[in-house]
Design a protein around this motif. Structure first.
Motif, PDB file in Angstrom:
ATOM      1  N   GLY A   1       0.826  -1.209   0.000  1.00  0.00           N
ATOM      2  CA  GLY A   1       0.000   0.000   0.000  1.00  0.00           C
ATOM      3  C   GLY A   1       0.855   1.251   0.000  1.00  0.00           C
ATOM      4  N   ALA A   2       0.510   2.176  -0.905  1.00  0.00           N
ATOM      5  CA  ALA A   2       1.274   3.423  -1.022  1.00  0.00           C
ATOM      6  C   ALA A   2       1.251   4.211   0.280  1.00  0.00           C
ATOM      7  CB  ALA A   2       0.710   4.267  -2.165  1.00  0.00           C
ATOM      8  N   ASP A   3       0.097   4.161   0.983  1.00  0.00           N
ATOM      9  CA  ASP A   3      -0.009   4.923   2.229  1.00  0.00           C
ATOM     10  C   ASP A   3       0.986   4.411   3.262  1.00  0.00           C
ATOM     11  OD1 ASP A   3      -1.458   2.557   2.187  1.00  0.00           O
ATOM     12  OD2 ASP A   3      -3.006   3.256   3.565  1.00  0.00           O
ATOM     13  N   ARG A   4       1.173   3.090   3.314  1.00  0.00           N
ATOM     14  CA  ARG A   4       2.113   2.519   4.282  1.00  0.00           C
ATOM     15  C   ARG A   4       3.564   2.800   3.875  1.00  0.00           C
ATOM     16  NH1 ARG A   4       1.627  -3.362   5.628  1.00  0.00           N
ATOM     17  NH2 ARG A   4       3.112  -2.704   7.204  1.00  0.00           N
TER      18      ARG A   4
ATOM     19  N   SER B   1       4.559   5.391   2.211  1.00  0.00           N
ATOM     20  CA  SER B   1       4.845   6.834   2.353  1.00  0.00           C
ATOM     21  C   SER B   1       5.148   7.234   3.793  1.00  0.00           C
ATOM     22  CB  SER B   1       3.680   7.664   1.802  1.00  0.00           C
ATOM     23  OG  SER B   1       2.545   7.471   2.608  1.00  0.00           O
ATOM     24  N   VAL B   2       4.690   6.438   4.766  1.00  0.00           N
ATOM     25  CA  VAL B   2       4.973   6.798   6.163  1.00  0.00           C
ATOM     26  C   VAL B   2       6.099   5.943   6.762  1.00  0.00           C
ATOM     27  CG1 VAL B   2       2.649   7.677   6.622  1.00  0.00           C
ATOM     28  CG2 VAL B   2       3.143   5.265   7.072  1.00  0.00           C
TER      29      VAL B   2
ATOM     30  N   ARG C   1       9.978   5.223   1.046  1.00  0.00           N
ATOM     31  CA  ARG C   1       9.265   6.456   0.687  1.00  0.00           C
ATOM     32  C   ARG C   1       9.578   6.855  -0.754  1.00  0.00           C
ATOM     33  NH1 ARG C   1      11.277   8.108   5.736  1.00  0.00           N
ATOM     34  NH2 ARG C   1      12.659   9.629   4.756  1.00  0.00           N
TER      35      ARG C   1
ATOM     36  N   GLN D   1       7.620   4.754  -3.202  1.00  0.00           N
ATOM     37  CA  GLN D   1       6.220   5.177  -3.310  1.00  0.00           C
ATOM     38  C   GLN D   1       6.095   6.389  -4.240  1.00  0.00           C
ATOM     39  OE1 GLN D   1       4.781   8.146  -1.525  1.00  0.00           O
ATOM     40  NE2 GLN D   1       2.888   7.687  -2.607  1.00  0.00           N
TER      41      GLN D   1
ATOM     42  N   GLU E   1       3.811   0.335  -5.134  1.00  0.00           N
ATOM     43  CA  GLU E   1       2.749   0.208  -4.116  1.00  0.00           C
ATOM     44  C   GLU E   1       3.040  -0.929  -3.135  1.00  0.00           C
ATOM     45  OE1 GLU E   1      -0.998   1.225  -4.484  1.00  0.00           O
ATOM     46  OE2 GLU E   1      -0.714   2.662  -6.090  1.00  0.00           O
TER      47      GLU E   1
END
Lengths: 26, 211
Positions: free
Chosen positions: B152-155, B157-158, B165, B168, B173
């Motif tokens: 997941g891109a959200d994971r 990115s953080v 990072r 992403q 992804e």
């Protein structure tokens, strides 16, 4: 180690060759 | 090698030679290819980060061993992270690399002037990276001897790992790092792929050089 630049060069050559094939076939 | 015991010394040398044989680019490329082509999931690239001990007994580090870039299965054109100026820069770098590999006359090659996608660029810049003593996602996987799977891109990115990072930003992804003998296998995909024990098994079979 001189093996690492050699590995990169071989990988790069392969990447460029495959890219050329992908572009030709697209 | 123990100089007091020549038999141990020669068996150690033989073991080193055998390991080196497994690590040559030909076999690494075949293993990466087998992993990618045999996977049910759609992976964009695979990299083998090779472990080496620094001179003077310094900390071990992971450097480029070999990589296989397959590209994106989904042909829908995704939004690029590159501005026109950045795209020109990528093409310029690619032209220079192409000249380095194939000679100056090859710079006129049409393929070199084709847009350099974000994932192609991410794979290319990976060749210049290395990870010292547990740093970065591959380094952490190696240090802990545990796989790391980020879907997941959200994971991504953080993540506290800069490489994750960065991946992403370039459209990856899912990023996976699986430790193996003398290195780490990293896979990346532009699709969200959840953890698969089948992939872990394949990596262990293909990259467990010590049997």
């Amino acid at each position: 180690s001189s093996a690492v630049p050699q590995a990169r060069k071989a990988s790069l050559a392969r990447f460029l060759e495959k890219r050329r094939e992908r572009v030709m076939n697209s | 090698p123990n100089p007091a015991d020549p038999s141990k010394s020669s068996s150690s040398a033989a073991a080193t030679a055998a390991t080196a044989q497994f690590f040559n680019q030909e076999t690494l490329q075949k293993r990466l290819l087998a992993l990618m082509e045999g996977a049910q999931e759609s992976w964009t690239y695979a990299i083998f980060w090779q472990s080496s001990v620094a001179d003077y007994g310094g900390p071990s580090q992971l450097g480029w061993g070999d990589g296989y870039y397959k590209g994106e299965e989904n042909k829908v054109k995704r939004k690029t992270a590159a501005s026109p100026a950045e795209q020109e820069n990528r093409k310029k770098v690619l032209r220079e690399l192409n000249s380095l590999i194939s000679g100056p006359q090859s710079s006129a090659d049409d393929a070199v002037d084709e847009e350099v996608t974000d994932t192609e660029w991410f794979f290319l810049i990976s060749m210049a990276q290395s990870f010292v003593n547990g740093s970065g996602l591959p380094g952490q996987a190696s240090y802990s001897s545990s796989p790391i799977w980020i879907a997941g891109a959200d994971r991504l990115s953080v993540s506290h790992c800069e490489r994750a990072r960065q991946a992403q930003i370039f459209g990856i992804e899912t990023m996976v790092c699986i430790p193996s003998s003398n290195g780490v296998v990293e896979l990346g995909s532009t699709e969200v792929i959840f953890q698969s024990s089948d992939l872990m098994t394949k990596v262990r079979v293909l990259f467990n050089f010590n049997g």
